[in-house]
Design an enzyme around this catalytic site. Structure first.
Site, mmCIF file in Angstrom:
data_model
loop_
_atom_site.group_PDB
_atom_site.id
_atom_site.type_symbol
_atom_site.label_atom_id
_atom_site.label_comp_id
_atom_site.label_asym_id
_atom_site.label_seq_id
_atom_site.Cartn_x
_atom_site.Cartn_y
_atom_site.Cartn_z
ATOM 1 C CG HIS A 22 -2.741 24.687 -11.048
ATOM 2 N ND1 HIS A 22 -2.665 23.656 -12.419
ATOM 3 C CD2 HIS A 22 -3.997 24.996 -11.137
ATOM 4 C CE1 HIS A 22 -3.678 23.704 -12.685
ATOM 5 N NE2 HIS A 22 -4.690 24.393 -12.239
ATOM 6 C CD GLU A 65 -15.111 25.438 -7.154
ATOM 7 O OE1 GLU A 65 -15.737 24.579 -6.596
ATOM 8 O OE2 GLU A 65 -15.593 26.127 -8.229
ATOM 9 C CG ASP A 66 -9.571 25.814 -4.588
ATOM 10 O OD1 ASP A 66 -10.394 25.128 -4.731
ATOM 11 O OD2 ASP A 66 -8.539 25.487 -5.504
ATOM 12 C CG ASP A 79 8.644 0.247 -42.535
ATOM 13 O OD1 ASP A 79 9.432 0.815 -41.992
ATOM 14 O OD2 ASP A 79 8.684 -0.845 -42.770
#
Length: 711
Positions: free
Chosen positions: A48, A76-77, A259
């Site tokens: 990540h 944090e982790d 269009d």
């Protein structure tokens, strides 16, 4: 799967070996820190941060941003402290990681307070270093790309939060490519079936229209070659979320949106942009009113380009013309600042200044807001700008959101100009302060010393700055007025006990503050002024010699202490002093004040039914008197009975004008074949002026009776 070596290879395009090695070192540190951790998909967690760094590398961000991306989840982790990162990688990287770590706490859930509180943290982090939000946006983009393994509730929450906050921030920073991908991923996560249906319809339509697209592109390339103009022509894709929003909010059918054939022409210089514009206009006819010059007048997020819509081959053709640098800034916004940093690019510097100005504005709003909910309400207005461009009298261009008014314009120039604004001129003509401005108008603000914001402005202002400034001023003004009114009422009550406020000892005042559970004496005065506490009871508590403060609370009779002296009214009511609309008192009328809990004092005539209806509320009444030198105007309602004649209403209006009165409202209440009853609201300066107006009206031959209406 991407590897660190694949990333290093990509970094060789714009970074030297020493810096690439620092990014490598940050990766290996993160890999070790996240050892044994896995994502929901089963991949090692370090994939990540590596993917986030790769997204930033595509934007050509500097090595410190990429190192922060590698390490953004370490604090944090893994429990590794910020100090350890500081020691290993330097203060700048540690600060970036710390800033991003705080933002990972943004769990918007359904609680608006949590969303607002965390948005404040984000603003503070952005103010310290704008790269924090760039790392966070890349982190969010990778999370959106890998939403699959999460449960429905989490996917829904993350997608909602992305569309509400992160995509608009990316847009505000000019990062179009990232914004579009976040919007499309958010849309697909929230509405998977709608997304699949629109994607399939777009692919089918594109296949059937390939010949037309190739023919238009061929004619454009041919004309540029004829004139020797450099330029590469790209087809422009419409993204799914944009198509869906146009169908939903503009009620357009899918085929009408599709269009329109869109092309982008990238060239070498600004001069070439305008030459190419002339060339494309020579092939197809431009549609009137559809040309926009964002090169001369860039958008608020720094976007620059020429836009024109042409009619050819029975279809509309949208063309954007810009330089290579404008293309980079259109796609990558503030991130392009690092790409052009060494080249002293004026476009990039201007973009950087815009972002700095926006972040400064956020900080200003944050300081003024009472709470985080009010702050995010103001900011959300500025995150969705559909711009107009207006001029100051000296020719300076200001970008404003669509629907902005002259009051928004005044606050955009300076808070003090907005606070003192009384009128405006739009294109040299006097105009209402609430009129929505249009692009190209020149606006001049007229100020007056002593003027102050009108609470009614909050009903029509558009910008977060105007809203926050008006609210801040009114709160401050309300506080000042409530303290002053409270002081006046307390002095009046103390006079009844033959003592002055200055005679009360500081110790006694402190005991009364503690007993009433307020922080300061001004807080106590403010509550008296707002009508939340009674001046008479606080006066009893302040009496010297009375040892028990609480015992003073028990005396409620409206006696000598409360009646002595009167409060003088000068006619210029503030936020806490209002004139009753039921009896409409004017100078000369005997008046009393009725304290209304939490909102201040309402001034009534002594004969008003509302005063008579509340005999139990005598403790809320304050005796008032008028000052002698009042010049303000007051509204009075008159009932005029007259014979029906041609032109009599005009005669009535003329009589009021001759008596220097001003008609506020006029209406026929009753009428039959012979008589009419007219309701007339006029503005006068007092009872003497009113008598003069009534005498003029009475002199009209058709008038049979005139009386003042008191509800």
């Amino acid at each position: 799967m991407s590897t660190i070596e694949a990333l290093a290879e990509r970094l060789h395009d714009y970074m030297d070996d020493a810096r690439i090695n620092q990014v490598r070192r940050a990766y290996f540190y993160a890999e070790q820190a996240h050892e044994g951790q896995f994502r929901r998909s089963g991949e090692p967690y370090v994939t990540h941060p590596l993917a986030v760094a790769t997204i930033l590398a595509d934007l050509h961000l500097d090595h410190q941003s990429l190192m922060a991306a590698m390490l953004h989840d370490v604090i944090e982790d893994t429990g590794i402290p910020k100090e350890a990162l500081n020691e290993q990688f330097g203060e700048a990287v540690a600060e970036l990681v710390d800033g991003v770590s705080k933002l990972t706490q943004i769990e918007f859930r359904t609680r608006a307070e949590a969303q607002a509180e965390n948005f404040q943290k984000m603003t503070l982090a952005m103010a310290r270093d704008i790269r924090v939000i760039l790392v966070k946006l890349a982190d969010r983009l990778h999370n959106m790309r890998t939403l699959g393994p999460l449960n429905y509730e989490k996917r829904h929450r993350i997608a909602t939060e992305t569309l509400d906050i992160y995509a608009p921030i990316a847009n505000r920073l000019g990062m179009h490519s990232l914004c579009v991908e976040l919007e499309d991923l958010g849309f697909s996560a929230l509405y998977p079936m709608r997304s699949r249906y629109i994607r399939k319809a777009v692919e089918t339509l594109r296949g059937s229209h390939r010949e037309i697209i190739e023919e238009i592109q061929g004619r454009l390339e041919e004309r540029l070659a004829e004139r020797g103009l450099p330029g590469r022509i790209l087809g422009r894709e419409k993204h799914l979320n944009s198509i869906y929003n146009k169908m939903k909010f503009k009620h357009k059918p899918f085929h009408e949106i599709m269009d329109v054939y869109a092309f982008r022409i990238i060239t070498d210089s600004v001069d070439d942009c305008y030459r190419i514009l002339g060339a494309v206009h020579s092939i197809y006819k431009p549609l009137p009113g559809r040309f926009k010059d964002y090169i001369a007048m860039p958008k608020a997020n720094g976007y620059q380009s020429l836009h024109t819509t042409l009619f050819g081959m029975h279809v509309n053709i949208e063309i954007q013309i810009r330089t290579e640098e404008m293309e980079q800034i259109a796609n990558n916004g503030i991130a392009a600042h690092w790409l052009y940093k060494s080249e002293d690019s004026s476009v990039s510097q201007a973009n950087q200044q815009r972002v700095d100005r926006w972040v400064r504005g956020l900080m200003e709003m944050r300081e003024r807001a009472d709470d985080s909910l009010e702050f995010i309400e103001h900011v959300k207005v500025d995150l969705f700008p559909d711009e107009i461009y207006v001029f100051t009298p000296r020719g300076k261009i200001l970008e404003m959101p669509a629907g902005a008014t002259p009051v928004d314009f005044a606050y955009a120039i300076h808070t003090d100009i907005g606070n003192a604004c009384v009128a405006c001129r739009v294109n040299r003509n006097l105009a209402s302060l609430s009129v929505p401005l249009q692009s190209g108008q020149t606006v001049e603000i007229i100020t007056a010393p002593g003027a102050r914001p009108n609470p009614a402005w909050l009903n029509f202002v558009m910008t977060g700055k105007a809203k926050s400034s008006i609210r801040h001023y009114l709160k401050h003004q309300r506080r000042t007025e409530s303290v002053e009114l409270g002081r006046t009422l307390l002095k009046k009550s103390l006079n009844g006990f033959s003592i002055k406020l200055s005679d009360v000892s500081p110790e006694r005042i402190q005991r009364v503050i503690s007993h009433n559970q307020v922080s300061t004496f001004d807080d106590l005065l403010a509550e008296i002024g707002l009508g939340s506490r009674m001046a008479y009871i606080v006066a009893r508590q302040l009496l010297p010699g009375d040892t028990d403060v609480a015992a003073s609370d028990n005396t409620l009779e409206f006696g000598k202490g409360a009646e002595a002296g009167t409060v003088t009214i000068h006619g210029s009511e503030g936020l806490l002093l209002r004139f009753a609309t039921c009896c409409k008192p004017i100078p000369g009328d005997p008046i009393v004040g009725l304290m209304d809990s939490g909102t201040g004092m309402v001034i009534h005539s002594e004969s008003c039914d509302k005063i008579r209806l509340h005999p139990d509320d005598n403790h809320r009444l304050v005796h008032l008197s008028w000052a002698k030198d009042i010049t303000s105007e007051f509204s009075v309602e008159l009932r005029v009975e007259l014979e029906r004649q041609r032109g009599v209403i005009a005669e009535l209006a003329n009589a009021v004008t001759l008596a220097d009165g001003n008609i506020e409202r006029i209406g026929v209440e009753e009428q039959d074949a012979h008589l009419s009853s007219i309701s007339l609201v006029v503005q006068v300066q007092g009872r003497k002026h009113l008598a003069r107006v009534m005498r003029r009206i009475r002199n009209i031959r058709a008038v049979t009776n005139i009386s003042r209406v008191r509800h």
